[in-house]
Structures are given as structure tokens and as C-alpha cells.
Design an enzyme around this catalytic site. Structure first.
Site, PDB file in Angstrom:
ATOM      1  N   LYS A  54       0.802  -1.224   0.000  1.00  0.00           N
ATOM      2  CA  LYS A  54       0.000   0.000   0.000  1.00  0.00           C
ATOM      3  C   LYS A  54       0.838   1.277   0.000  1.00  0.00           C
ATOM      4  CE  LYS A  54      -4.300  -1.670   0.430  1.00  0.00           C
ATOM      5  NZ  LYS A  54      -5.447  -1.289  -0.406  1.00  0.00           N
ATOM      6  N   SER A  79      -8.153  -0.614   7.296  1.00  0.00           N
ATOM      7  CA  SER A  79      -7.977  -1.436   8.485  1.00  0.00           C
ATOM      8  C   SER A  79      -6.527  -1.428   8.941  1.00  0.00           C
ATOM      9  CB  SER A  79      -8.420  -2.882   8.226  1.00  0.00           C
ATOM     10  OG  SER A  79      -7.522  -3.526   7.331  1.00  0.00           O
ATOM     11  N   GLY A 185      -8.784  -7.324  -2.214  1.00  0.00           N
ATOM     12  CA  GLY A 185      -9.821  -6.773  -1.349  1.00  0.00           C
ATOM     13  C   GLY A 185     -10.798  -5.995  -2.209  1.00  0.00           C
ATOM     14  N   GLU A 206      -9.563 -14.162  -2.971  1.00  0.00           N
ATOM     15  CA  GLU A 206     -10.255 -13.578  -1.828  1.00  0.00           C
ATOM     16  C   GLU A 206     -10.589 -14.652  -0.809  1.00  0.00           C
ATOM     17  OE1 GLU A 206     -13.123 -10.191  -3.506  1.00  0.00           O
ATOM     18  OE2 GLU A 206     -13.256 -12.046  -4.670  1.00  0.00           O
ATOM     19  N   ASP A 212     -16.512 -10.686  -3.130  1.00  0.00           N
ATOM     20  CA  ASP A 212     -17.335  -9.820  -3.973  1.00  0.00           C
ATOM     21  C   ASP A 212     -16.742  -9.627  -5.361  1.00  0.00           C
ATOM     22  OD1 ASP A 212     -15.927  -6.744  -3.587  1.00  0.00           O
ATOM     23  OD2 ASP A 212     -15.528  -8.249  -2.054  1.00  0.00           O
TER      24      ASP A 212
END
Length: 324
Positions: A54, A79, A185, A206, A212
Site C-alpha cells: 500500500k 484497516s 480486497g 479472496e 465480492d
């Protein structure tokens, strides 16, 4: 949304992000590993300064802000790994950062965000809307909202990992990657890699019940995780639904996702520790889990992304000593 829908991410943007990131960070290792009799490659993004990939999107996004915009600060939602990426970039650039984090985020992630000088606003994951909280903070202060995955700069920054993989693999075996197996994610990293490596198959992975993106790609329409998703140790991958920006990129590439169980994730954490001497958090191990479980086709040009290593010591110790 503030400052995130001005443009779409591009392959040129990924290459520009890669050049920017290469000026401040060394390439993370691309490690050889054998899985089920196949020799392939593992990209150790868990060894980034913030322990996760990230940092790429955070740096590309914040370093592109104008001086005037920087003075108003930034707001992020995470998170923990995106939070650290934004906080790291903000500290380096002298920008005030506020991060909206779930109250049950791993303590190690919260502590490190605070250590980097960012403010934290907590929320209840299943009863409060984190997007609304972040939007309200952004509107109140004029800060730029840096979305964790639905931001073109963030997508491009994450995609820089694919530029590195391609260069590293070409140097070592004289070929480009055939397949990238990716922890997924919201789809920021997967979308960025799809732009970075147009000739490679992109496989999002996932945790079960939080699939999703997998279901969205299967149905051809964006799907959410539903009202009662199951508990998961993969806190970094608890995204309720992807964004059109990410989905459109992945759909155009005909990507097919897969899911893994909690037990398969723990197996992957133990494998990485024993074979690669790496500490992986659950969410950073799902791509490896899919490969170990035989859920992904593998060849010698496959690269697996090990996306994060921010895990509480006690929880990690329990994983290493469990027998499931």
C-alpha cells in the site's frame, strides 16, 4: 467522492508511478519458490517499509497533490495497511493525515499509524459507514480523501509492483510473467497489475464469504458481500464491494477470481515462514494459499504476490503452532 473521479487510471500512469516510486524505494525481492513441483516466483511486498504494498499507492497519490492541496491534509479509510501507506507518505511530504480505522483493526497496525504521526478516527465495522465518516471529515476540513482502492492514482501506484515483477523476471529468465496471482480486497492492486502487465493472466484471490470481486467477475455485474459476511482473519480484505473503476479494468481483461478457506490461509502463513522465512498476515497470504491448494494453474512464469506482513505477534504464534 473528493478528488478520486477526475480521471481514469492508465498504463502510462502506472509507468510514471513506477518511476516515482523507484526514486525513493528499492525493488522488493522476487523470490524463487517451488509449489506442487513447479518452480515459480513470489513477490515479497511484505518487506516494504510499512509491511505492505500500500505504500506504492499512497506515495503516488500524495506526491501528486499540489502544494495548496497538501496544506489541507488528507483523509484515508483503512484497516491498517493503506493507513500506513498514506501515513508514511504524509510524514515524508509534511502533510497532516487522518485515518478512519475500524475499532477492531489489529493493534500493531493502529500503533504504527500513530507512530507515523497520523490521527485515527475509529468506527464500528458492521454498524457504521466508513465512507460517510471519511467524506464528512474531508468536507469539513477540505482534506483530500485518498480512497484505499477506488482512486486512479492509488491504482496506478499499486500497479508499479507489476512493472517491477516484469523487469525482475526478464532479468532472471528472459521472459515476462504469464500469470500474477494476487491477494484481492477492493481490487486496487489487481486493477493496477492488469494495467501494468497486459499480457499476463491476473488471478484475484479472496477469502471465502468476502469474494465480492470473484462473484462480480463471474456475474458481469458488481456484487457486494451481503448483509452477514462470515468472520475472517483477513482484515485487510474485508471490502464490501469493489468500485466501477476497478471492476471495468478487470472485466475487460476477463479475469476469473478464486476463493480460499481460513485453514488454507493459515497453511500459507506457515509455508511462507518455513520456506521463505517471511511473516505474512492472513490477508497477505491468500494468493499463496490458492497456489498451495491447487486452485490456480502454475508454471515457471507465474508470480504470486505476498502483499502484507502486519500481523499481531500472538496471533501469528498461534497460527504457527496450530495443527489444522
Amino acid at each position: 467522492m473528493i478528488h478520486t473521479t477526475l480521471r481514469h487510471p492508465t498504463a502510462d500512469g502506472v509507468r510514471r508511478a513506477s518511476r516515482k516510486i523507484a526514486r525513493i524505494l528499492p525493488y522488493t525481492p522476487l523470490l524463487p519458490v517451488e509449489i506442487n513441483g513447479v518452480s515459480l516466483w513470489a513477490k515479497a511486498e511484505c518487506l516494504q517499509p510499512v509491511g505492505a504494498f500500500k505504500i506504492r499507492g499512497g506515495w503516488h497519490r500524495l506526491s501528486d497533490l499540489s502544494d495548496d492541496v497538501k496544506t489541507r491534509g488528507v483523509v484515508g479509510v483503512s484497516s491498517g495497511n493503506h493507513a500506513q501507506g498514506v501515513a508514511w507518505a504524509a510524514r515524508k511530504l509534511g502533510i497532516q493525515a487522518t485515518i478512519v480505522m475500524p475499532s477492531d483493526a489489529p493493534r500493531i497496525k493502529m500503533d504504527r499509524v500513530r507512530e507515523m504521526g497520523a490521527d485515527i478516527v475509529t468506527y464500528e465495522r458492521l454498524s457504521e459507514n466508513r465512507e460517510e465518516i471519511a467524506q464528512a471529515l474531508s468536507e469539513k476540513t477540505g482534506a483530500t480523501y485518498v480512497h484505499a482502492f477506488g482512486d486512479p492514482w492509488v491504482i496506478e501506484g499499486q500497479g508499479s509492483a507489476g512493472i517491477e515483477i516484469a523487469q525482475q523476471m526478464e532479468e532472471r529468465i528472459g521472459q515476462m510473467p504469464s500469470r500474477l496471482v494476487v491477494c484481492c480486497g477492493g481490487g486496487g492492486l489487481t486493477a493496477g497489475l492488469a494495467l501494468a502487465c497486459p499480457d499476463a493472466e491476473i488471478v484475484p484471490v479472496e477469502p471465502e464469504g468476502w469474494d465480492d470481486v470473484t462473484r462480480s467477475l463471474s456475474s458481469g455485474e458488481i456484487q457486494s458481500v451481503g448483509d452477514n459476511p462470515p468472520p475472517t482473519a483477513c482484515d485487510a480484505l474485508q471490502t464490501l464491494a469493489t468500485y466501477p473503476m476497478n471492476f471495468d479494468i478487470l472485466k475487460a481483461r476477463s479475469c476469473v477470481g478464486v476463493t480460499v478457506t481460513e485453514a488454507e490461509v493459515r497453511d500459507a502463513q506457515r509455508f511462507a515462514f518455513a520456506r521463505l522465512r517471511l511473516v505474512l498476515e492472513p490477508g497477505g497470504a491468500v494468493a499463496l494459499a490458492a497456489a498451495l491448494a491447487g486452485k490456480v494453474t502454475l508454471d515457471d512464469r507465474t508470480a504470486i504476490l505476498l502483499t502484507g506482513g502486519n500481523v499481531d505477534a500472538e496471533k501469528f504464534a498461534k497460527v504457527l503452532t496450530s495443527q489444522d
